[in-house]
Design a protein around this motif. Sequence first.
Motif, short mmCIF file in Angstrom:
data_model
loop_
_atom_site.label_atom_id
_atom_site.label_comp_id
_atom_site.label_asym_id
_atom_site.label_seq_id
_atom_site.Cartn_x
_atom_site.Cartn_y
_atom_site.Cartn_z
N CYS A 1 9.06 13.41 -15.54
CA CYS A 1 9.05 14.86 -15.74
C CYS A 1 10.47 15.41 -15.84
O CYS A 1 10.77 16.20 -16.73
CB CYS A 1 8.33 15.55 -14.58
SG CYS A 1 6.56 15.34 -14.64
N LEU B 1 4.87 5.35 -7.71
CA LEU B 1 4.19 6.03 -8.81
C LEU B 1 4.60 7.51 -8.88
O LEU B 1 4.94 8.02 -9.95
CB LEU B 1 2.67 5.92 -8.61
CG LEU B 1 1.88 6.24 -9.87
CD1 LEU B 1 2.15 5.19 -10.94
CD2 LEU B 1 0.41 6.34 -9.58
N VAL B 2 4.60 8.15 -7.71
CA VAL B 2 4.98 9.57 -7.70
C VAL B 2 6.45 9.72 -8.11
O VAL B 2 6.81 10.63 -8.87
CB VAL B 2 4.72 10.20 -6.31
CG1 VAL B 2 5.27 11.62 -6.27
CG2 VAL B 2 3.25 10.19 -5.99
N THR C 1 3.15 1.49 -3.62
CA THR C 1 2.54 1.90 -4.90
C THR C 1 2.57 3.42 -5.08
O THR C 1 3.12 3.90 -6.07
CB THR C 1 1.09 1.38 -5.01
OG1 THR C 1 0.99 0.14 -4.34
CG2 THR C 1 0.65 1.31 -6.43
N PRO C 2 1.99 4.18 -4.13
CA PRO C 2 2.01 5.63 -4.35
C PRO C 2 3.42 6.20 -4.41
O PRO C 2 3.71 7.04 -5.27
CB PRO C 2 1.26 6.19 -3.14
CG PRO C 2 1.03 5.08 -2.21
CD PRO C 2 1.22 3.81 -2.93
N ILE D 1 6.59 9.38 -11.82
CA ILE D 1 6.10 10.59 -12.49
C ILE D 1 7.15 11.69 -12.42
O ILE D 1 7.44 12.37 -13.40
CB ILE D 1 4.76 11.05 -11.86
CG1 ILE D 1 3.66 10.06 -12.21
CG2 ILE D 1 4.37 12.43 -12.37
CD1 ILE D 1 2.34 10.36 -11.55
N GLY D 2 7.74 11.84 -11.21
CA GLY D 2 8.79 12.85 -11.05
C GLY D 2 9.96 12.58 -11.98
O GLY D 2 10.48 13.50 -12.63
N ASN E 1 0.82 -1.20 0.00
CA ASN E 1 0.00 0.00 0.00
C ASN E 1 0.86 1.25 0.00
O ASN E 1 0.49 2.27 -0.58
CB ASN E 1 -0.90 0.01 1.24
CG ASN E 1 -2.05 -0.95 1.08
OD1 ASN E 1 -2.29 -1.41 -0.04
ND2 ASN E 1 -2.71 -1.27 2.17
#
Lengths: 300, 193
Positions: free
Chosen positions: A18, A10-11, A6-7, A14-15, A3
Amino acid sequence: MANVMTPVLLVAVIGLVCSALLVFASKVFHVEVDERVTQVREVLPGANCGGCGFAGCDDYASNLVADEALPCTKCSPGGAAVAAQIAEILGRAAGAAEPEVAQVLCNGTCGASKKVLEWQGLQSCKGAKGWFSSPNACMYGCIGLGDCVNACKFDAIGIVDGVARVNRENCVACGACAGACPQKIIKLVPKKSQVHVLCSSTDKGAVARKNCDNACIGCMKCTKVCNFDAIHVEDNLARIDYSKCKSCGLCAAECPTGAINSFRKLPKKKAAAPKMTPEQIEALKAKKAAEKAAAAAKEA
Amino acid sequence: MVNLIVIFMAIVLVNNFVLSQFLGICSFLGVSNKMSSAVGMGGAVVFVMVIAEAVTWPVMQLLNKFDIGYLQTVVFILVIAALVQFVEMFMKKYLPALQKALGIFLPLITTNCAILGATINAISYGYSFAESMVYSFGAGVGYMVAMILFAGIREEKLYNTEGVPTPFKGVGIILVSASIMALSFMGFTGMFQ
């Protein structure tokens, strides 16, 4: 555990994506910039006042590097120190920059200048001038609605008694007010010169005097008294040649209308306004109070 | 189609970002002193809002897939900031004229709350991609309308503060006029459902 992972993952992804994109973009879309431009830009004050005639400090810096002939003394807020630094970066001679200051060439204060109409339209000099040449009888003088005040980024100009006045300490001679003035009566003058003809009227003496008590009437008294051949009357208006003027103030003392102003305090030959007796002052005060009461009553 | 028009009009007039949702107030008060900069800022906001929406909508689908929608604020800030930076670099290379026109405003609004608000709102209303694009465009236009109207008021009326009581001079009267403007926009309430 999953739990949390995952976040976070994922973040992080994404970072990463970018930042990879940005790194990629900075390589692909890289625009060659002369490193001197960056250096010059760092030296400039960054006020973006436009006094140099370019669209801001960045623009001036790139133009300085691109154009060999462009003088590096155009930055008024930076002054001589910045000019010397730029010259060092670009490897040229700095040249001496005469510090300048804006000067409003009008002294048509509320009491001195006659009004011909009460302008109640758009409260801007440009607006007033667009409809009438000026709400004042003198069509050359300061309209006093503050276009210059709004143009100034340095809080260096204000309307005092109906006429724009420059605060010489704050003024950086960017020329924004001169550009905004529809009457074109704000000029950049050498900061060291103390004597100015505060009138721009080229009307004939009698007409100018009728319109404004402080107008230059072209009597040439100043020309005669000047020891340096620095003041001449052209088109009914005395004009000072600042390259010759020594700011001695003789002309200002001689001027019969007080159109020539000296920041130096010299005893004036003729006082601008005759001194009033206490009774006269009282009478004037009473009259003003009555006027005010009448205006208030009218409004109510 | 009617749906899209209603969304657009509602966000421009009824739920105006600045005047009824109070988003982007900082730039609204800061940059509205001149008409030219108000137009520049408004244009930049419209531009950034639309591209930010176009990127964050798919990102939100991704977040939903992993069931971590609560991270949207953090992720959106990250994505929007990177995106605006990227667009600026791109424009510098290929569209220098546009870059000059938007100028300083583009980096200024990277994480403006109005931009973030538009993207998050569109998602919380459950809009489809097309609807959220129209919504964010409308939000930008609404911001621009408010900016231009207020810049007009400030240029014309607040120039000359002679009639303003001393305690209200400066920021005070600006805030008062902004709130009166917001009140007048409440007249649009109920125009669209």
